[in-house]
Design a protein around this motif. Sequence first.
Motif, mmCIF file in Angstrom:
data_model
loop_
_atom_site.group_PDB
_atom_site.id
_atom_site.type_symbol
_atom_site.label_atom_id
_atom_site.label_comp_id
_atom_site.label_asym_id
_atom_site.label_seq_id
_atom_site.Cartn_x
_atom_site.Cartn_y
_atom_site.Cartn_z
ATOM 1 N N CYS A 42 101.988 -3.923 5.995
ATOM 2 C CA CYS A 42 101.519 -5.166 6.590
ATOM 3 C C CYS A 42 101.431 -5.046 8.109
ATOM 4 O O CYS A 42 101.760 -4.030 8.694
ATOM 5 C CB CYS A 42 102.457 -6.296 6.203
ATOM 6 S SG CYS A 42 104.172 -6.020 6.687
ATOM 7 N N PHE A 44 103.250 -6.480 10.329
ATOM 8 C CA PHE A 44 104.602 -6.271 10.849
ATOM 9 C C PHE A 44 104.969 -4.790 10.833
ATOM 10 O O PHE A 44 105.511 -4.252 11.804
ATOM 11 C CB PHE A 44 105.593 -7.090 10.013
ATOM 12 C CG PHE A 44 107.016 -6.670 10.156
ATOM 13 C CD1 PHE A 44 107.708 -6.871 11.345
ATOM 14 C CD2 PHE A 44 107.673 -6.053 9.098
ATOM 15 C CE1 PHE A 44 109.029 -6.468 11.467
ATOM 16 C CE2 PHE A 44 108.987 -5.653 9.213
ATOM 17 C CZ PHE A 44 109.664 -5.864 10.397
ATOM 18 N N CYS A 67 112.299 -7.950 5.350
ATOM 19 C CA CYS A 67 111.433 -7.272 6.317
ATOM 20 C C CYS A 67 112.258 -6.388 7.265
ATOM 21 O O CYS A 67 111.822 -5.321 7.662
ATOM 22 C CB CYS A 67 110.631 -8.295 7.111
ATOM 23 S SG CYS A 67 110.055 -9.703 6.146
ATOM 24 N N THR A 127 107.310 -12.558 11.275
ATOM 25 C CA THR A 127 106.952 -12.125 9.919
ATOM 26 C C THR A 127 106.169 -13.238 9.223
ATOM 27 O O THR A 127 106.023 -14.328 9.775
ATOM 28 C CB THR A 127 108.212 -11.803 9.107
ATOM 29 O OG1 THR A 127 109.017 -12.975 9.059
ATOM 30 C CG2 THR A 127 109.010 -10.680 9.746
ATOM 31 N N CYS A 128 105.710 -12.965 8.021
ATOM 32 C CA CYS A 128 104.823 -13.897 7.314
ATOM 33 C C CYS A 128 105.295 -15.340 7.375
ATOM 34 O O CYS A 128 104.580 -16.258 7.742
ATOM 35 C CB CYS A 128 104.742 -13.523 5.840
ATOM 36 S SG CYS A 128 103.745 -12.068 5.551
ATOM 37 N N GLY A 159 102.890 -10.732 8.748
ATOM 38 C CA GLY A 159 102.439 -9.698 7.817
ATOM 39 C C GLY A 159 101.067 -9.919 7.209
ATOM 40 O O GLY A 159 100.277 -8.985 7.062
ATOM 41 N N SER B 38 102.272 -11.351 0.232
ATOM 42 C CA SER B 38 101.429 -10.434 0.977
ATOM 43 C C SER B 38 101.784 -8.993 0.636
ATOM 44 O O SER B 38 102.834 -8.701 0.075
ATOM 45 C CB SER B 38 101.491 -10.703 2.476
ATOM 46 O OG SER B 38 102.772 -11.116 2.851
ATOM 47 N N GLY B 40 102.597 -6.332 2.276
ATOM 48 C CA GLY B 40 103.661 -5.563 2.914
ATOM 49 C C GLY B 40 104.952 -5.513 2.123
ATOM 50 O O GLY B 40 105.579 -4.458 1.982
ATOM 51 N N CYS B 41 105.344 -6.657 1.560
ATOM 52 C CA CYS B 41 106.616 -6.716 0.837
ATOM 53 C C CYS B 41 106.620 -5.698 -0.297
ATOM 54 O O CYS B 41 107.577 -4.959 -0.473
ATOM 55 C CB CYS B 41 106.838 -8.110 0.264
ATOM 56 S SG CYS B 41 106.581 -9.449 1.418
ATOM 57 N N TYR B 44 106.829 -2.081 0.987
ATOM 58 C CA TYR B 44 108.167 -1.760 1.482
ATOM 59 C C TYR B 44 109.150 -1.547 0.331
ATOM 60 O O TYR B 44 109.944 -0.614 0.333
ATOM 61 C CB TYR B 44 108.700 -2.886 2.358
ATOM 62 C CG TYR B 44 108.329 -2.755 3.814
ATOM 63 C CD1 TYR B 44 108.445 -1.527 4.464
ATOM 64 C CD2 TYR B 44 107.895 -3.846 4.544
ATOM 65 C CE1 TYR B 44 108.120 -1.409 5.804
ATOM 66 C CE2 TYR B 44 107.568 -3.733 5.889
ATOM 67 C CZ TYR B 44 107.685 -2.514 6.512
ATOM 68 O OH TYR B 44 107.382 -2.402 7.834
HETATM 69 S S1 SF4 Z 1 107.016 -10.788 4.587
HETATM 70 FE FE1 SF4 Z 1 105.177 -10.305 5.627
HETATM 71 S S2 SF4 Z 1 105.928 -9.300 7.409
HETATM 72 FE FE2 SF4 Z 1 107.596 -9.190 5.967
HETATM 73 S S3 SF4 Z 1 107.315 -7.294 4.835
HETATM 74 FE FE3 SF4 Z 1 106.278 -8.901 3.703
HETATM 75 S S4 SF4 Z 1 104.167 -8.758 4.393
HETATM 76 FE FE4 SF4 Z 1 105.392 -7.725 5.910
#
Ligand code: SF4
Lengths: 458, 449
Positions: A42, A44, A67, A127-128, A159, B38, B40-41, B44
């Motif tokens: 993302c 971030f 995150c 963050t998001c 994100g 989203s 990214g989560c 990760y």
């Molecule tokens: S919440 Fe948003 S900023 Fe945090 S890891 Fe998920 S996508 Fe990325």
Amino acid sequence: MKCETAAVLEERKGQVHRTGQGPIEMACNRDSLAGAVSQRACVFCGSRVVLYPIADALHLVHGPIGCAVYTWDIRGSLSSGPELHRLSFSTDLQEKDVIFGGEKKLEAALDELIDRHDPKAVFVYSTCIVGIIGDDLEAVCRTMSEKKGIPVLPVQSEGFKGSKREGYNAACKAMFRLVGTGDTSDISPVSVNILGDFNLAGEIWIIREYLERMGVEVVANISGDGRVADVRRCHGAALNVVQCSGATLDLAKMMEEKYGVPYIRVSYLGIEDMADSLYYIADHFKDIDPEITTKTSNLVRDELEVLMPELARFRKDLEGKKVAIYVGGAFKAFSLIKAFRHLGMQVVMVGSQTGTEEDYRELEEITDPGTIIVDDSNPLELSAFIKEKDVDVFVGGVKERPIAFKMGVGFCDHNHERKEALEGFVGMFNFAREIHTSAISPVWKFVPRREQKEAEHE
Amino acid sequence: MSKTNYVSTTNACKLCTPLGASLAFRGVEKSVPFLHGSQGCATYMRRYIISHFREPMDIASSALGEKHAVYGGGPNLKKGLLNVMKKYSPRVVGVATTCLTETIGDHVSGILHEFKEEFGDLDLPELVHVSTPSYNGTHMDGWTGAVQAMADQLVFEKTETTESVNLFPGMVSPGDVRNLKDIFEHFGLDVTVLPDISETLDGPALLDYEPIPSGGTPVERIQAMSNAACSIEFGRCLPGSTAGITLENKYGVPCHGLGMPVGIRETDRFMDVLAKTSGRSVPRRYLMDRGRLVDALVDGHKYISGKRAVIYGEEDLVVGLVAFMSEIGVQPILVATGSKTGKLAGAIAKVGSDLRQQPLIREGVDFHDIAEQADELAPDLVIGHSKGYRYCRDWGVPLVRVGFPIHDRFGGQRLRILGYGGAQKLYDRIVNAVLEKKQADSHIGYGYL
Ligand code: SF4
Ligand code: SF4
């Protein structure tokens, strides 16, 4: 454009290409497709990657715990001094903060953490969820900055507002606020900033040593082994040397516009790119220091004298083996392709998470016919390509490793989590050794794919 | 010193909720974990999980962008499900929310309902959903919640009563799940383990990449859990509503709540239940295992007696570890967890009766807190996952790695601690950690210890 592998979803076909089969038109840079398992991260993540190595800054992730936790000390960005960057700070937002807003908590967290750690600056990552609850990061940071007397910089890295690339940009904007606030009076006219190197496994120290031998002063590392004070005065450098496809390019552009510091793009991976990078730098300073060109060619010659016989040894075992490359930025892919040529290896697939259309066009030009070129891929696709091309070694990041290993393919970690220095001439040696170690291992004989082949031959 | 005036978290001792849910969904046959949020989560979490298990771990995502965050993620969730169906042909999709979708208030069960209506003509997978905002809970809540959601949403009726037993083991390693399945087999019991990550997260080398790894609890077995003779559920700190309780309430399947069988007494309790349920006595092999374990405890007791240990991790894991420490003479001085259920102290009081001194018990802590206290407490030994390594290094004490994640050692997915056999392995590691330190610190370099 034709796609042969069934594993490619209809909507993804615009993001896969084969060299030599019609004009390339990559539909890259689109949002990740819902439901596909993307390797993409993302905004971030992009910001965090760029700023993380600034070792005397405090990096506070404003958001729920995940995150911050997933980015705690995950990269081998080394520091020669302070190591504040290796701690993971989070405001750890709870339900009531989400409902009533997190500004108070952020302020209190900054108060507490700045007192405890006495950092040179603070980066506050959004963050998001912060983007949704609408905390005014800017205002909190301004207040705290005034109160504590150090820069407290918001990083607008919600994100969902794009991909890693937007995160790079947000990081550059945050750093740019620091630039121009330090004293530049004692900086040599033969000086550079190193941009876009994160000092993984100490790589930036290799590059700095080369520059030292050439008589070039390094003002700031941005951001590997980075220091706030250096960033503050980096506008005093004569040249920005930018590595990697995009991470810090925006900063170089901003500095060019505001401070007139020119930049060049380089790569430290592989022999040609490493040498060329040093020559570009020498070229830039040859009017000020006429000796620099000789110093540089001596350096390159000395290094190659050591390296080339070693590579020849590796090459004997590696000749003809097939490689697949899947990396974050396309720029790195270019260097890797050239590096594999020195080892006599054949690149059969190359892809990246964040390449631009132009990148992919260039990739098509330098790859052999039939090479698969792919943007923002996913495990299923990658595994299909591995099988189709009977790949021997896969170069990728930690997320690709299990795919490669499941399929019984050698692997070289070439991403941010790597623990081997791969830059510079010595890096090329390390790289070749790593590829060699993996490729010549006897274990591949037992993996089903090879056992089956053996059986067929008997 | 205390957390009261302390607002931020430094080096958290917990993970976020959807990670636990994703892991649990990975233990169902032909299932795909799906995060509504989203991109990214999901990316990760995959990376984090892969580094521990060294296995592929796909987690799909609805990959919400800015406009979805404003107008609601429903359309993307549906689109994502269709794509997952096209690509994986799953039997089950486990949808977990994230902070983002919880905050924008997406009503997931409603969206899934709509989805089923809209695409009723297609061969739809089973859809399970669990609400997992990370600003409320930890990965353990995600795990327990996902297992509960499956027992609730995939089981529809009771058709008969069989001899089968349901086992909800909690978040234990694939190696231990295999171990537990063997135990049931040796008692002659038919068992449904939910989730069963023994193969999906620790599988063999393959000729063809499997989009969804083989193994996991079959959907039919989950659906038949209502017919089971009883359920066994590990965990003394579980929330009020769990899979076992749900089946008991809805279908009258009696649920035995047990502690994680770490050490002698907790395993004895487990064996008791199995003996009663099967009507058989404890098989000789386990009596032998137990006997060997006791013999080993005697052989090794002087090496470790009175050693002071810091123990951290998921609550039920640390409860089990404290139970075992109290049996072997190691003194836990600080017992810490990142979650906040308020149940840790009570559970430890139940299992730690042999302790000569009550440990400090802390919930909702991060490593900053742990370190602050441990500095004063001068431990000899630390037991927990990899994330405490740097602290142990600073203190110069060994870390015995247990739990998740193990990112700095090899074989975390195969580590066993459950049953007499698992306790034996853990005991050997603890004794050896102490010996190794003693040997390394000694100038003499003893070859006999
Ligand atoms: S919440 Fe948003 S900023 Fe945090 S890891 Fe998920 S996508 Fe990325
Ligand atoms: S936003 Fe929530 S779900 Fe996503 S990584 Fe952060 S804590 Fe976890």
